[in-house]
Design a protein around this motif. Structure first.
Motif, PDB file in Angstrom:
ATOM      1  N   VAL A 162      23.350  24.266  -6.084  1.00  0.00           N
ATOM      2  CA  VAL A 162      23.975  23.911  -4.533  1.00  0.00           C
ATOM      3  C   VAL A 162      24.770  25.194  -4.669  1.00  0.00           C
ATOM      4  CG1 VAL A 162      25.715  22.590  -3.779  1.00  0.00           C
ATOM      5  CG2 VAL A 162      23.928  21.572  -4.818  1.00  0.00           C
ATOM      6  N   MET A 163      24.755  25.812  -3.427  1.00  0.00           N
ATOM      7  CA  MET A 163      25.325  27.210  -3.217  1.00  0.00           C
ATOM      8  C   MET A 163      26.680  26.930  -2.294  1.00  0.00           C
ATOM      9  SD  MET A 163      24.030  30.698  -1.700  1.00  0.00           S
ATOM     10  CE  MET A 163      22.392  30.604  -2.855  1.00  0.00           C
TER      11      MET A 163
ATOM     12  N   GLN B 176      29.075  14.585  -0.273  1.00  0.00           N
ATOM     13  CA  GLN B 176      28.486  13.923  -1.417  1.00  0.00           C
ATOM     14  C   GLN B 176      27.137  13.333  -1.504  1.00  0.00           C
ATOM     15  OE1 GLN B 176      31.212  11.646  -4.013  1.00  0.00           O
ATOM     16  NE2 GLN B 176      29.860  11.601  -5.720  1.00  0.00           N
ATOM     17  N   SER B 177      26.938  12.474  -0.418  1.00  0.00           N
ATOM     18  CA  SER B 177      25.746  11.869   0.002  1.00  0.00           C
ATOM     19  C   SER B 177      24.588  12.742   0.266  1.00  0.00           C
ATOM     20  CB  SER B 177      25.959  10.847   1.204  1.00  0.00           C
ATOM     21  OG  SER B 177      26.480   9.882   0.940  1.00  0.00           O
ATOM     22  N   LEU B 178      25.152  14.006   0.733  1.00  0.00           N
ATOM     23  CA  LEU B 178      24.005  14.977   1.062  1.00  0.00           C
ATOM     24  C   LEU B 178      23.511  15.662  -0.378  1.00  0.00           C
ATOM     25  CD1 LEU B 178      25.991  16.941   3.892  1.00  0.00           C
ATOM     26  CD2 LEU B 178      23.554  15.935   4.162  1.00  0.00           C
ATOM     27  N   ILE B 179      24.307  15.935  -1.137  1.00  0.00           N
ATOM     28  CA  ILE B 179      24.008  16.245  -2.478  1.00  0.00           C
ATOM     29  C   ILE B 179      22.987  15.434  -3.285  1.00  0.00           C
ATOM     30  CG2 ILE B 179      24.794  17.287  -4.714  1.00  0.00           C
ATOM     31  CD1 ILE B 179      26.989  18.445  -3.500  1.00  0.00           C
TER      32      ILE B 179
ATOM     33  N   GLY C 137      24.871  16.393 -11.074  1.00  0.00           N
ATOM     34  CA  GLY C 137      23.958  17.061 -12.062  1.00  0.00           C
ATOM     35  C   GLY C 137      23.494  18.318 -11.871  1.00  0.00           C
ATOM     36  N   ALA C 138      23.676  18.846 -10.639  1.00  0.00           N
ATOM     37  CA  ALA C 138      22.974  20.053 -10.143  1.00  0.00           C
ATOM     38  C   ALA C 138      23.946  20.973 -10.642  1.00  0.00           C
ATOM     39  CB  ALA C 138      22.998  19.836  -8.491  1.00  0.00           C
TER      40      ALA C 138
END
Length: 359
Positions: free
Chosen positions: A108-109, A95-98, A126-127
């Motif tokens: 985000v894939m 989650q921190s990475l996103i 929000g991505a």
């Protein structure tokens, strides 16, 4: 007084709910839980004692920098301490990475089906999720993923081995994929089940990250190390990414109890590998038994097996529960069965054999 509710972010509308593995019913007919990929063994030697000692100080805040654990990990993997960031399990670090890379308008894939937290943590940021279907063999379709990259792509998850299918991508195809990803797109190799890999052609992500600044590796103490209840994971990434993770991490998120238990677990690695070896042997036995019964089961490099059952998924899950084991169904797709105690695995195999005869 106004009856209006507080305004909440629109991105949260319709967010999927994470579904944990169903527990075994207390006092009920279900004796074993094979639904959460937990390690069936108790803590490694010395770990419980270390955790109990740490608990005596939980009136104090933990070391926010996780200094002891980070130093231990840096030595264990031969990486700079600046390249390590910790969090509340590998999902907390994910989650921190996103949060560090993607927001509204970004993509985000990930493969699908894959780890069910990916769409949740992506939507929270929000991505936009870009889901690329697995191949017919339930493996990541890396060629299709490469073709799906756009100028909006910010992060790509590659879950290897993949949860819930247990399948893994091999070195040549993964390196070919990484060579195609733009250098400003972060690729996250989610290796929560790395310790269970026995295929020598499945690469260690930490070796791939070393000369690739846009590759980060996720690991956890929840699976092989058996610390699922303590919530501690980590990332190995080049300094700009690791620094961003430290900025976005929840302050004091990893308890001192978890930090000390993780260090003690790392120091008991010989015992750990023996336990993992026993689970891998059970995995082989379960897989071979299912194939002998007539099931089509993909090769697994994790601590679980995947059975694609389509519309029969729910019925099979119910049959397993009646037999005394809880498994993890994914409605309309299939079910994941954790490798547990020998007795639990035997109950599952008995249920599988009976169910197959009725097909």
């Amino acid at each position: 007084m106004s009856e209006k509710s507080p305004k909440l972010r629109a991105e949260l509308d319709g967010i999927p709910t994470y579904k944990p593995g169903k527990p075994a019913a207390a006092g009920g007919p279900v004796a074993y839980k094979l639904s959460s990929n937990e390690n069936p063994y108790p803590p490694l030697s010395g770990v419980l004692e270390t955790a109990v000692a740490a608990a005596g100080n939980f009136n104090r805040y933990p070391d926010m920098a996780c200094t002891g654990l980070v130093n231990e990990l840096a030595e264990r993997f031969g990486v700079p301490v600046e390249h390590i960031a910790t969090g509340t399990g590998s999902v907390g670090v994910a989650q921190s990475l996103i949060q560090s890379t993607a927001g509204p308008g970004d993509e985000v894939m990930y493969a699908w089906r894959s780890f069910e937290a990916y769409p949740i943590i992506t939507q929270i940021s929000g991505a936009t999720s870009v889901r690329v279907p697995l191949t017919d063999g339930d493996v990541h379709d890396l060629d299709a993923m490469a073709a799906a990259i756009t100028d909006r792509t910010r992060l790509i998850f590659v879950c290897n081995p993949n949860n819930p299918t247990g399948t893994a991508v091999r070195r040549a195809e993964l390196e070919r994929f990484l060579d195609q990803v733009p250098s400003d797109v972060l690729v996250v190799l989610d290796e929560a089940y790395r310790e269970f890999v026995r295929d020598a052609d499945v690469p260690d992500g930490i070796e791939l990250y070393r000369n690739r600044p846009n590759v980060a590796v996720l690991r956890t103490f929840s699976k092989a190390y058996g610390l699922a209840g303590l919530r501690v994971g980590f990332a190995v990434a080049h300094e700009p990414v690791a620094a961003a993770l430290r900025k976005t991490a929840v302050p004091f998120g990893v308890s001192q109890l978890a930090q000390d238990a993780a260090v003690a677990s790392l120091r008991a690695e010989d015992e750990l590998m023996g336990r993992v070896g026993a689970l891998v042997s059970e995995r082989t036995r379960v897989h071979e038994a299912l194939v002998a019964q007539g099931w089509t089961v993909p090769d697994t490099q994790a601590n679980f097996v995947w059975m694609r059952l389509g519309e029969r998924t729910g019925a099979f899950a119910e049959a397993c529960e009646k037999a005394g084991v809880v498994v993890r169904p994914f409605a309309g797709e299939g079910l994941r069965v954790t490798i547990g105690e020998t007795e639990a695995n035997d109950l599952f195999l008995h249920a599988a054999a009976a169910f197959f005869k009725e097909l």
